[in-house]
Scaffold this motif. Structure first.
Motif, PDB file in Angstrom:
ATOM      1  N   PHE A 230       0.825  -1.212   0.000  1.00  0.00           N
ATOM      2  CA  PHE A 230       0.000   0.000   0.000  1.00  0.00           C
ATOM      3  C   PHE A 230       0.861   1.264   0.000  1.00  0.00           C
ATOM      4  O   PHE A 230       1.765   1.399   0.819  1.00  0.00           O
ATOM      5  CB  PHE A 230      -0.898  -0.007   1.253  1.00  0.00           C
ATOM      6  CG  PHE A 230      -1.644   1.270   1.497  1.00  0.00           C
ATOM      7  CD1 PHE A 230      -2.766   1.585   0.763  1.00  0.00           C
ATOM      8  CD2 PHE A 230      -1.208   2.166   2.466  1.00  0.00           C
ATOM      9  CE1 PHE A 230      -3.461   2.768   0.980  1.00  0.00           C
ATOM     10  CE2 PHE A 230      -1.887   3.353   2.704  1.00  0.00           C
ATOM     11  CZ  PHE A 230      -3.020   3.652   1.951  1.00  0.00           C
ATOM     12  N   THR A 239      -1.983   8.030   7.096  1.00  0.00           N
ATOM     13  CA  THR A 239      -0.875   7.526   7.916  1.00  0.00           C
ATOM     14  C   THR A 239      -0.167   8.698   8.599  1.00  0.00           C
ATOM     15  O   THR A 239       0.168   8.638   9.783  1.00  0.00           O
ATOM     16  CB  THR A 239       0.116   6.751   7.022  1.00  0.00           C
ATOM     17  OG1 THR A 239      -0.619   5.820   6.237  1.00  0.00           O
ATOM     18  CG2 THR A 239       1.164   6.038   7.843  1.00  0.00           C
ATOM     19  N   ASP A 258       0.870  -2.710  15.107  1.00  0.00           N
ATOM     20  CA  ASP A 258       0.493  -2.015  13.875  1.00  0.00           C
ATOM     21  C   ASP A 258      -0.332  -3.030  13.079  1.00  0.00           C
ATOM     22  O   ASP A 258       0.212  -3.979  12.520  1.00  0.00           O
ATOM     23  CB  ASP A 258       1.763  -1.583  13.134  1.00  0.00           C
ATOM     24  CG  ASP A 258       1.476  -0.822  11.845  1.00  0.00           C
ATOM     25  OD1 ASP A 258       0.301  -0.724  11.455  1.00  0.00           O
ATOM     26  OD2 ASP A 258       2.457  -0.342  11.230  1.00  0.00           O
ATOM     27  N   GLY A 260      -2.362  -4.314  10.150  1.00  0.00           N
ATOM     28  CA  GLY A 260      -2.417  -3.994   8.714  1.00  0.00           C
ATOM     29  C   GLY A 260      -1.292  -3.025   8.422  1.00  0.00           C
ATOM     30  O   GLY A 260      -1.508  -1.886   8.043  1.00  0.00           O
ATOM     31  N   CYS A 261      -0.051  -3.504   8.601  1.00  0.00           N
ATOM     32  CA  CYS A 261       1.116  -2.600   8.705  1.00  0.00           C
ATOM     33  C   CYS A 261       1.610  -2.060   7.366  1.00  0.00           C
ATOM     34  O   CYS A 261       2.370  -1.099   7.348  1.00  0.00           O
ATOM     35  CB  CYS A 261       2.264  -3.311   9.423  1.00  0.00           C
ATOM     36  SG  CYS A 261       2.895  -4.750   8.522  1.00  0.00           S
ATOM     37  N   GLY A 262       1.215  -2.662   6.231  1.00  0.00           N
ATOM     38  CA  GLY A 262       1.750  -2.189   4.950  1.00  0.00           C
ATOM     39  C   GLY A 262       3.262  -2.184   4.989  1.00  0.00           C
ATOM     40  O   GLY A 262       3.890  -3.170   5.379  1.00  0.00           O
ATOM     41  N   LEU A 266       4.087   3.023  10.438  1.00  0.00           N
ATOM     42  CA  LEU A 266       3.617   3.325  11.795  1.00  0.00           C
ATOM     43  C   LEU A 266       4.414   2.538  12.831  1.00  0.00           C
ATOM     44  O   LEU A 266       4.829   3.085  13.860  1.00  0.00           O
ATOM     45  CB  LEU A 266       2.123   3.009  11.913  1.00  0.00           C
ATOM     46  CG  LEU A 266       1.198   3.949  11.125  1.00  0.00           C
ATOM     47  CD1 LEU A 266      -0.197   3.352  10.977  1.00  0.00           C
ATOM     48  CD2 LEU A 266       1.120   5.311  11.826  1.00  0.00           C
ATOM     49  N   ASP A 283       0.339  -8.127   8.817  1.00  0.00           N
ATOM     50  CA  ASP A 283      -0.406  -7.846   7.586  1.00  0.00           C
ATOM     51  C   ASP A 283      -0.641  -9.174   6.893  1.00  0.00           C
ATOM     52  O   ASP A 283       0.156 -10.092   7.016  1.00  0.00           O
ATOM     53  CB  ASP A 283       0.398  -6.910   6.672  1.00  0.00           C
ATOM     54  CG  ASP A 283      -0.510  -6.148   5.709  1.00  0.00           C
ATOM     55  OD1 ASP A 283      -0.575  -4.902   5.807  1.00  0.00           O
ATOM     56  OD2 ASP A 283      -1.152  -6.797   4.855  1.00  0.00           O
ATOM     57  N   SER A 285      -0.755  -9.428   3.655  1.00  0.00           N
ATOM     58  CA  SER A 285      -0.094  -9.369   2.349  1.00  0.00           C
ATOM     59  C   SER A 285       1.386  -9.730   2.475  1.00  0.00           C
ATOM     60  O   SER A 285       2.100  -9.172   3.312  1.00  0.00           O
ATOM     61  CB  SER A 285      -0.238  -7.941   1.800  1.00  0.00           C
ATOM     62  OG  SER A 285       0.850  -7.600   0.971  1.00  0.00           O
ATOM     63  N   ALA A 288       3.523  -6.735   1.891  1.00  0.00           N
ATOM     64  CA  ALA A 288       3.571  -5.835   3.047  1.00  0.00           C
ATOM     65  C   ALA A 288       4.572  -6.355   4.074  1.00  0.00           C
ATOM     66  O   ALA A 288       5.397  -5.598   4.594  1.00  0.00           O
ATOM     67  CB  ALA A 288       2.180  -5.702   3.666  1.00  0.00           C
ATOM     68  N   ASP A 310      -0.208 -12.476   8.781  1.00  0.00           N
ATOM     69  CA  ASP A 310      -1.269 -12.981   9.620  1.00  0.00           C
ATOM     70  C   ASP A 310      -2.581 -12.362   9.173  1.00  0.00           C
ATOM     71  O   ASP A 310      -2.628 -11.201   8.804  1.00  0.00           O
ATOM     72  CB  ASP A 310      -0.948 -12.520  11.056  1.00  0.00           C
ATOM     73  CG  ASP A 310      -1.659 -13.345  12.086  1.00  0.00           C
ATOM     74  OD1 ASP A 310      -2.550 -14.087  11.724  1.00  0.00           O
ATOM     75  OD2 ASP A 310      -1.305 -13.200  13.266  1.00  0.00           O
ATOM     76  N   ALA A 312      -5.755 -10.710  10.220  1.00  0.00           N
ATOM     77  CA  ALA A 312      -6.405 -10.040  11.354  1.00  0.00           C
ATOM     78  C   ALA A 312      -5.784 -10.428  12.705  1.00  0.00           C
ATOM     79  O   ALA A 312      -6.499 -10.673  13.672  1.00  0.00           O
ATOM     80  CB  ALA A 312      -7.905 -10.324  11.343  1.00  0.00           C
ATOM     81  N   PRO A 328      -7.117   1.138   8.341  1.00  0.00           N
ATOM     82  CA  PRO A 328      -7.722  -0.058   7.740  1.00  0.00           C
ATOM     83  C   PRO A 328      -7.973   0.079   6.244  1.00  0.00           C
ATOM     84  O   PRO A 328      -8.052   1.194   5.728  1.00  0.00           O
ATOM     85  CB  PRO A 328      -9.059  -0.166   8.490  1.00  0.00           C
ATOM     86  CG  PRO A 328      -9.391   1.224   8.855  1.00  0.00           C
ATOM     87  CD  PRO A 328      -8.090   1.940   9.096  1.00  0.00           C
ATOM     88  N   PRO A 329      -8.120  -1.054   5.566  1.00  0.00           N
ATOM     89  CA  PRO A 329      -8.463  -1.013   4.135  1.00  0.00           C
ATOM     90  C   PRO A 329      -9.915  -0.589   3.996  1.00  0.00           C
ATOM     91  O   PRO A 329     -10.714  -0.823   4.895  1.00  0.00           O
ATOM     92  CB  PRO A 329      -8.295  -2.471   3.705  1.00  0.00           C
ATOM     93  CG  PRO A 329      -8.589  -3.253   4.934  1.00  0.00           C
ATOM     94  CD  PRO A 329      -8.118  -2.423   6.091  1.00  0.00           C
ATOM     95  N   LEU A 344     -10.900  -5.948  11.198  1.00  0.00           N
ATOM     96  CA  LEU A 344      -9.697  -5.481  11.905  1.00  0.00           C
ATOM     97  C   LEU A 344     -10.064  -4.841  13.243  1.00  0.00           C
ATOM     98  O   LEU A 344      -9.348  -5.014  14.234  1.00  0.00           O
ATOM     99  CB  LEU A 344      -8.893  -4.519  11.034  1.00  0.00           C
ATOM    100  CG  LEU A 344      -8.246  -5.133   9.783  1.00  0.00           C
ATOM    101  CD1 LEU A 344      -7.283  -4.143   9.126  1.00  0.00           C
ATOM    102  CD2 LEU A 344      -7.490  -6.416  10.105  1.00  0.00           C
TER     103      LEU A 344
HETATM  104  C1  LIG Z   1      -4.670   1.248   4.100  1.00  0.00           C
HETATM  105  S1  LIG Z   1      -3.378   0.026   4.225  1.00  0.00           S
HETATM  106  C2  LIG Z   1      -2.404   0.726   5.532  1.00  0.00           C
HETATM  107  C3  LIG Z   1      -0.972   0.262   5.554  1.00  0.00           C
HETATM  108  C4  LIG Z   1      -0.065   0.943   6.581  1.00  0.00           C
HETATM  109  N1  LIG Z   1      -0.522   0.735   7.937  1.00  0.00           N
HETATM  110  C5  LIG Z   1       0.025   2.420   6.291  1.00  0.00           C
HETATM  111  O1  LIG Z   1      -0.601   3.202   7.026  1.00  0.00           O
HETATM  112  O2  LIG Z   1       0.680   2.808   5.306  1.00  0.00           O
HETATM  113  C6  LIG Z   1      -4.240  -1.329   4.975  1.00  0.00           C
HETATM  114  C7  LIG Z   1      -3.399  -2.571   5.165  1.00  0.00           C
HETATM  115  O3  LIG Z   1      -4.198  -3.548   5.840  1.00  0.00           O
HETATM  116  C8  LIG Z   1      -3.854  -4.818   5.339  1.00  0.00           C
HETATM  117  N2  LIG Z   1      -4.967  -5.749   5.632  1.00  0.00           N
HETATM  118  C9  LIG Z   1      -6.202  -5.748   5.079  1.00  0.00           C
HETATM  119  N3  LIG Z   1      -6.942  -6.749   5.595  1.00  0.00           N
HETATM  120  C10 LIG Z   1      -6.159  -7.398   6.484  1.00  0.00           C
HETATM  121  C11 LIG Z   1      -6.356  -8.531   7.322  1.00  0.00           C
HETATM  122  N4  LIG Z   1      -7.511  -9.187   7.344  1.00  0.00           N
HETATM  123  N5  LIG Z   1      -5.339  -8.938   8.109  1.00  0.00           N
HETATM  124  C12 LIG Z   1      -4.155  -8.273   8.094  1.00  0.00           C
HETATM  125  N6  LIG Z   1      -3.911  -7.206   7.295  1.00  0.00           N
HETATM  126  C13 LIG Z   1      -4.900  -6.765   6.506  1.00  0.00           C
HETATM  127  C14 LIG Z   1      -3.621  -4.570   3.869  1.00  0.00           C
HETATM  128  O4  LIG Z   1      -2.855  -5.609   3.273  1.00  0.00           O
HETATM  129  C15 LIG Z   1      -2.903  -3.228   3.878  1.00  0.00           C
HETATM  130  O5  LIG Z   1      -1.506  -3.378   3.934  1.00  0.00           O
END
Ligand SMILES: C[S@@+](CC[C@H](N)C(=O)[O-])C[C@H]1O[C@@H](n2cnc3c(N)ncnc32)[C@H](O)[C@@H]1O
Length: 396
Positions: A230, A239, A258, A260-262, A266, A283, A285, A288, A310, A312, A328-329, A344
């Motif tokens: 992301f 962010t 953190d 969903g750390c991308g 953070l 995350d 992904s 990520a 992982d 969630a 969050p996404p 999340l």
């Molecule tokens: C909007 S991005 C934010 C990334 C980072 N925290 C940032 O602020 O730049 C949301 C992140 O949540 C992750 N994500 C979405 N669903 C998820 C899940 N079920 N478990 C873990 N990570 C998840 C995505 O892969 C993505 O990297």
């Protein structure tokens, strides 16, 4: 190397198995589910792009021997299981960025009696070594396509055929250009049911340009990004809004997550500014996780940041964290829905200790506050602009 295709042991809808005769796409696809991803009547496990890719690949697939087929970013397993059951592919290598897709493929393989016909590999050197057919569900980000193209071109067979399929509305000429950087010959098929396939041949091996890396002197951070991460090496404005709140976050915290750390921006900022914190970054992904791991190393924080792939935060114990930060996404497929974010928030509620804090940033058009209040605890708005909202929820 050639062999007859479409004769495989496939679980039949009545619970029995077909063990001979051609397998029809309909019989196979009807059994596939999105589970454990969100299921809804308008969300499908097999789409027109999967079907078109498998049809376009029929001729080159028929010439492949064991281990010569690679599938990239299969959504729920239709490409992998279709290549095996309909075209006789064996020992298929599968690269999937999303963990939920990996889990869905495994469950669909079990459902259809095809477990053991494929193996997962990371998107890294050797992923496509010697491959002669590569089937790709086009990723959303152009840089994700670039990383796939570079990885495949590096050591696929010289006669490899790479087929990249997507919805016409999401495909751009820039995708052809990216493929041309790694392949000499790129063409497009005719569209069918609003999907199209780009076909690349003639690999031009070169060194991988990933992970990309960018210094952000204003934040004192270096960000590393693989193609599918992301925001790439940039820092999203949401962010940034959360970064501005770091000093106000739970001063007594010893463990932070953190969620969903991308690229790990953070997590890295927390680890850097608050050396007393043990920082976890999760995350689903693969890109990520690889990016956040590289970001931690680039900032000298590898020993203070633990990065885990992982879904969630499922691997974290209940009530084990004092502070969660989450951007969050908000897109699921083309529709803007809140389900992915709610998962999340529920995860944050589970891993937080009572009294722990969840700091969230989201697009102001989304109404997450009631869900945060319901799933986590009392929630206040800390910052709000027309673009984003930052909230603080205290775990009840
Ligand atoms: C909007 S991005 C934010 C990334 C980072 N925290 C940032 O602020 O730049 C949301 C992140 O949540 C992750 N994500 C979405 N669903 C998820 C899940 N079920 N478990 C873990 N990570 C998840 C995505 O892969 C993505 O990297």
């Amino acid at each position: 190397m050639g062999k007859s295709a479409g004769h495989r042991v496939v679980a039949a809808p009545d619970g029995g198995h077909w063990d001979s005769g051609p397998v029809s796409g309909t019989a196979l696809f009807d059994q596939l589910r999105r589970d454990p991803d969100v299921e809804a009547p308008d969300l499908v496990a097999v789409d027109a792009t999967d079907r078109l890719l498998l049809d376009e690949a029929a001729a080159p697939l028929a010439l492949c021997g064991p281990g010569e087929v690679v599938v990239v970013d299969d959504s729920y397993g239709a490409l992998t299981l279709g290549a095996v059951a309909l075209h006789g592919a064996t020992d298929v290598r599968v690269v999937q960025d999303l963990l939920v897709g990996e889990l869905a493929l495994a469950r669909n393989a079990e459902r259809t009696g095809l477990t053991g016909t494929f193996r997962h590999v990371p998107l890294a050197a050797g992923a496509a070594a010697g491959a002669r057919v590569v089937l790709v569900q086009a990723p959303k980000a152009l840089e994700a396509l670039r990383e796939i193209a570079e990885t495949v071109a590096a050591d696929a067979a010289p006669d490899v055929t790479v087929l990249v399929g997507g919805r016409v509305k999401h495909m751009t000429h820039a995708m052809n250009d990216v493929l041309r950087d790694s392949f000499t010959d790129v063409s497009a098929t005719l569209a069918r049911q609003k999907s199209r396939v780009l076909v690349a041949r003639g690999p031009r091996p070169g060194p991988s340009s990933f992970p990309h890396r960018q210094d952000h002197p204003d934040l004192g951070l270096t960000v590393c990004a693989h193609g599918a991460a992301f925001a790439g090496t940039r820092i999203d404005i949401g962010t940034r809004a959360l970064l501005a709140c770091l000093e106000r976050m739970n001063p007594a915290a010893t463990t932070a997550l953190d969620l969903g750390c991308g690229t790990g921006v953070l997590a890295a900022a927390l680890a850097q500014q608050r050396p007393e914190l043990r920082v976890l970054a999760v995350d689903q992904s693969a890109a990520a996780v690889a990016s956040a791991t590289a970001t931690a190393a680039a900032n000298g924080l590898a020993d203070r940041m633990t990065v885990v792939r992982d879904d969630a935060a499922a691997s974290l114990p209940d009530g084990s964290v004092d502070l969660v930060v989450c951007n969050p996404p908000f897109h699921l497929g083309a529709a803007v829905v809140t389900t992915a974010a709610d998962r999340l928030f529920a995860a944050a509620a589970r891993v937080l200790r009572p009294g722990g804090e969840l700091w969230t940033v989201y697009n102001s058009a989304l109404r997450h506050k009631p869900a945060l209040g319901r799933l986590v605890g009392p929630t206040t708005v800390v910052d709000r602009t027309p673009k984003f909202t930052v909230t603080l929820s205290s775990r009840r």
